[in-house]
Write a protein that holds these residues in place. Structure first.
Motif, PDB file in Angstrom:
ATOM      1  N   TYR A 326       9.069 -22.115   4.923  1.00  0.00           N
ATOM      2  CA  TYR A 326       7.944 -21.542   4.188  1.00  0.00           C
ATOM      3  C   TYR A 326       7.619 -20.175   4.765  1.00  0.00           C
ATOM      4  N   VAL A 327       7.557 -19.210   3.874  1.00  0.00           N
ATOM      5  CA  VAL A 327       7.284 -17.833   4.312  1.00  0.00           C
ATOM      6  C   VAL A 327       5.925 -17.412   3.773  1.00  0.00           C
ATOM      7  N   ARG A 328       4.985 -17.191   4.681  1.00  0.00           N
ATOM      8  CA  ARG A 328       3.666 -16.710   4.263  1.00  0.00           C
ATOM      9  C   ARG A 328       3.683 -15.188   4.337  1.00  0.00           C
ATOM     10  N   VAL A 329       3.369 -14.566   3.231  1.00  0.00           N
ATOM     11  CA  VAL A 329       3.412 -13.107   3.154  1.00  0.00           C
ATOM     12  C   VAL A 329       2.059 -12.545   3.602  1.00  0.00           C
ATOM     13  N   GLU A 330       2.094 -11.633   4.556  1.00  0.00           N
ATOM     14  CA  GLU A 330       0.872 -10.977   5.030  1.00  0.00           C
ATOM     15  C   GLU A 330       0.940  -9.501   4.646  1.00  0.00           C
ATOM     16  N   VAL A 331      -0.039  -9.085   3.855  1.00  0.00           N
ATOM     17  CA  VAL A 331      -0.075  -7.666   3.486  1.00  0.00           C
ATOM     18  C   VAL A 331      -0.698  -6.890   4.643  1.00  0.00           C
ATOM     19  N   VAL A 332       0.063  -5.942   5.146  1.00  0.00           N
ATOM     20  CA  VAL A 332      -0.382  -5.189   6.325  1.00  0.00           C
ATOM     21  C   VAL A 332      -1.127  -3.938   5.888  1.00  0.00           C
ATOM     22  N   VAL A 333      -2.358  -3.782   6.375  1.00  0.00           N
ATOM     23  CA  VAL A 333      -3.128  -2.564   6.119  1.00  0.00           C
ATOM     24  C   VAL A 333      -2.761  -1.567   7.212  1.00  0.00           C
ATOM     25  N   PRO A 334      -2.256  -0.393   6.819  1.00  0.00           N
ATOM     26  CA  PRO A 334      -1.809   0.542   7.851  1.00  0.00           C
ATOM     27  C   PRO A 334      -2.966   1.113   8.648  1.00  0.00           C
ATOM     28  N   ASN A 335      -2.710   1.400   9.894  1.00  0.00           N
ATOM     29  CA  ASN A 335      -3.674   2.084  10.740  1.00  0.00           C
ATOM     30  C   ASN A 335      -3.739   3.543  10.266  1.00  0.00           C
ATOM     31  N   PRO A 336      -4.945   4.067   9.949  1.00  0.00           N
ATOM     32  CA  PRO A 336      -5.046   5.431   9.397  1.00  0.00           C
ATOM     33  C   PRO A 336      -4.349   6.484  10.254  1.00  0.00           C
ATOM     34  N   SER A 337      -4.379   6.280  11.579  1.00  0.00           N
ATOM     35  CA  SER A 337      -3.780   7.293  12.450  1.00  0.00           C
ATOM     36  C   SER A 337      -2.243   7.264  12.388  1.00  0.00           C
ATOM     37  N   ASP A 338      -1.698   6.190  11.810  1.00  0.00           N
ATOM     38  CA  ASP A 338      -0.244   6.112  11.677  1.00  0.00           C
ATOM     39  C   ASP A 338       0.263   6.769  10.386  1.00  0.00           C
ATOM     40  N   LEU A 339      -0.662   7.148   9.496  1.00  0.00           N
ATOM     41  CA  LEU A 339      -0.251   7.701   8.207  1.00  0.00           C
ATOM     42  C   LEU A 339       0.200   9.145   8.363  1.00  0.00           C
ATOM     43  N   THR A 340       1.258   9.486   7.648  1.00  0.00           N
ATOM     44  CA  THR A 340       1.650  10.897   7.593  1.00  0.00           C
ATOM     45  C   THR A 340       0.708  11.626   6.637  1.00  0.00           C
ATOM     46  N   ASP A 341       0.713  12.946   6.728  1.00  0.00           N
ATOM     47  CA  ASP A 341      -0.150  13.728   5.836  1.00  0.00           C
ATOM     48  C   ASP A 341       0.135  13.403   4.375  1.00  0.00           C
ATOM     49  N   GLU A 342       1.426  13.272   4.093  1.00  0.00           N
ATOM     50  CA  GLU A 342       1.832  12.987   2.722  1.00  0.00           C
ATOM     51  C   GLU A 342       1.270  11.650   2.240  1.00  0.00           C
ATOM     52  N   GLN A 343       1.369  10.660   3.106  1.00  0.00           N
ATOM     53  CA  GLN A 343       0.868   9.319   2.748  1.00  0.00           C
ATOM     54  C   GLN A 343      -0.643   9.352   2.571  1.00  0.00           C
ATOM     55  N   ARG A 344      -1.303  10.068   3.504  1.00  0.00           N
ATOM     56  CA  ARG A 344      -2.761  10.163   3.435  1.00  0.00           C
ATOM     57  C   ARG A 344      -3.186  10.798   2.086  1.00  0.00           C
ATOM     58  N   GLU A 345      -2.478  11.835   1.734  1.00  0.00           N
ATOM     59  CA  GLU A 345      -2.770  12.540   0.488  1.00  0.00           C
ATOM     60  C   GLU A 345      -2.566  11.625  -0.720  1.00  0.00           C
ATOM     61  N   ALA A 346      -1.455  10.919  -0.690  1.00  0.00           N
ATOM     62  CA  ALA A 346      -1.136  10.003  -1.794  1.00  0.00           C
ATOM     63  C   ALA A 346      -2.185   8.914  -1.923  1.00  0.00           C
ATOM     64  N   LEU A 347      -2.629   8.403  -0.803  1.00  0.00           N
ATOM     65  CA  LEU A 347      -3.639   7.348  -0.833  1.00  0.00           C
ATOM     66  C   LEU A 347      -4.974   7.879  -1.357  1.00  0.00           C
ATOM     67  N   SER A 348      -5.315   9.117  -0.947  1.00  0.00           N
ATOM     68  CA  SER A 348      -6.555   9.728  -1.431  1.00  0.00           C
ATOM     69  C   SER A 348      -6.485   9.897  -2.938  1.00  0.00           C
ATOM     70  N   GLU A 349      -5.297  10.317  -3.382  1.00  0.00           N
ATOM     71  CA  GLU A 349      -5.112  10.485  -4.825  1.00  0.00           C
ATOM     72  C   GLU A 349      -5.248   9.148  -5.550  1.00  0.00           C
ATOM     73  N   PHE A 350      -4.669   8.142  -4.946  1.00  0.00           N
ATOM     74  CA  PHE A 350      -4.769   6.785  -5.514  1.00  0.00           C
ATOM     75  C   PHE A 350      -6.230   6.366  -5.613  1.00  0.00           C
ATOM     76  N   ALA A 351      -7.004   6.690  -4.575  1.00  0.00           N
ATOM     77  CA  ALA A 351      -8.428   6.324  -4.563  1.00  0.00           C
ATOM     78  C   ALA A 351      -9.189   7.086  -5.652  1.00  0.00           C
ATOM     79  N   SER A 352      -8.920   8.422  -5.743  1.00  0.00           N
ATOM     80  CA  SER A 352      -9.675   9.188  -6.740  1.00  0.00           C
ATOM     81  C   SER A 352      -9.225   8.852  -8.154  1.00  0.00           C
TER      82      SER A 352
END
Ligand code: ZN
Ligand code: ZN
Length: 374
Positions: A326-352
């Motif tokens: 049995y495989v339990r899937v855990e969705v991992v929330v990334p640590n903000p300090s681990d995000l690259t600028d590009e990822q941070r930007e993409a996430l902000s865009e996703f939020a807006s």
């Protein structure tokens, strides 16, 4: 000591069982250490008992006749017992408790015993334990175990004397191995029976102790052997190993695994996935006890959702087949300090773009309130 049993009892080889019995009675009376004045009475008495234990038992007698004296004694030392049921006479004179004999070359009989509850009286002659990994349990394994056995000392035939022929009846206890002490008490005279302090309960005295066993009459031996660990074995199982008449109980301990948890034949494992993988679905590589396999994470998978990999578990002991993983899937929330600028930007865009608003219905809130949502 190596006297033919028929000579020891003074009967012909074709004597009937009744004749053997009455010869034994007569001889035993004659040489009983408590009553006899014969030289070496103790030794003779032991010999007579030993002889009757074999000749008085039809099955043993038949084996004895076939094998001859020396081979029979050798086989008995190695644990051969023509009539497991025992019968025989009185207090075992010369019965050895199964020696290690030579190289212990007789193939051992290995029966697996699961979850305890093994019949038959008497405990094991030796105990030990073995630690195995979950991988060993999955595949089955061969492991080395070490244990200590106790066997009659062959040098002194268990007498404890440097010169077994000079061993004699202990004078303190008259060969019984026990001494009585009478004491006056307010309630009258009390008798206590204790082990003879001079012979340690053996009933035998000697001038010089056997060098090989220090007078114990028994020798201890450290034995290392390879045992087979059956696939699927549970933690805490006792395996029984018979080795040349010695019964060894081996407790199997299964080590905890770094990433897998076991429940019977099933295996549990938690696998991290990213938020986009959970949203869009993905094929992920999952470790199993058999190696890595691909698993489909379906689109829209929630954290904590469990997938089943059929037949990827541990082999079942009593039935065919394997358990599941049995495989339990855990969705991992990334640590903000681990995000690259590009990822941070993409996430902000996703939020807006409205991604920071969560849609839910009344049922969702109800579940939250009751604390059953996972
Ligand atoms: Zn000895
Ligand atoms: Zn004694």
């Amino acid at each position: 000591m190596a006297r033919d049993y028929y000579d020891a009892l003074g009967v012909d080889r074709d004597a009937s069982q009744d004749e053997v019995k009455s010869a034994y009675r007569e001889k035993a009376r004659e040489y009983h250490p408590d009553a006899s004045d014969h030289e070496n009475a103790q030794e003779r008495f032991k010999e007579i008992q030993e002889a009757y234990e074999v000749l008085g038992d039809e099955e043993k007698r038949e084996a004895y006749d076939q094998m001859g004296h020396d081979r029979f004694k050798q086989a008995e030392k190695q644990g051969f017992d023509p009539s497991e049921a025992g019968a025989g006479a009185g207090t075992g004179g010369g019965r050895s408790r199964g020696g290690m004999g030579g190289g212990g070359g007789l193939g051992d009989i290995f029966d697996d015993l699961f979850g305890g509850g093994f019949g038959g009286g008497g405990g094991p002659d030796a105990k030990t334990s073995v630690t195995v990994t979950l991988e060993d349990v999955y595949e089955g394994a061969e492991k080395e175990v070490t244990y200590t056995t106790t066997a009659e000392c062959g040098t002194c035939d268990g007498t404890g004397a440097a010169e077994p022929s000079n061993a004699r009846r202990c004078g303190t206890c008259g060969g019984s191995g026990r001494v009585e002490q009478r004491q006056r008490t307010p309630f009258g005279q009390a008798t206590t029976v204790t082990e003879c302090p001079d012979c340690g309960g053996s009933g035998t005295a000697y001038d010089e102790a056997c060098g090989d066993c220090a007078g114990d009459g028994e020798v201890r031996d450290r034995v290392t052997r390879t045992v087979e660990i059956p696939a699927g074995v549970e933690d805490g199982t006792t395996l029984r190993l018979r080795d040349a008449g010695t019964e060894i109980h081996i407790e199997v301990r299964v080590e905890e695994h770094d990433i897998f948890e076991r429940d019977g034949a099933d295996v549990y494992y938690a696998h991290p996935v990213s938020f986009p993988q959970a949203v869009f679905g993905d094929t992920v590589t999952v470790p199993t006890l058999e190696g890595e396999v691909d698993m489909e994470v379906s689109a829209g998978t929630r954290s904590g959702e469990t997938f089943r990999l059929s037949d990827r578990g541990i082999p079942r002991m009593q039935r065919r087949g394997r358990g599941d993983q049995y495989v339990r899937v855990e969705v991992v929330v990334p640590n903000p300090s681990d995000l690259t600028d590009e990822q941070r930007e993409a996430l902000s865009e996703f939020a807006s773009a409205g991604g920071d608003e969560i849609e839910y219905d009344e049922g969702f809130l109800e579940k939250l309130k009751r604390g059953v949502f996972s």
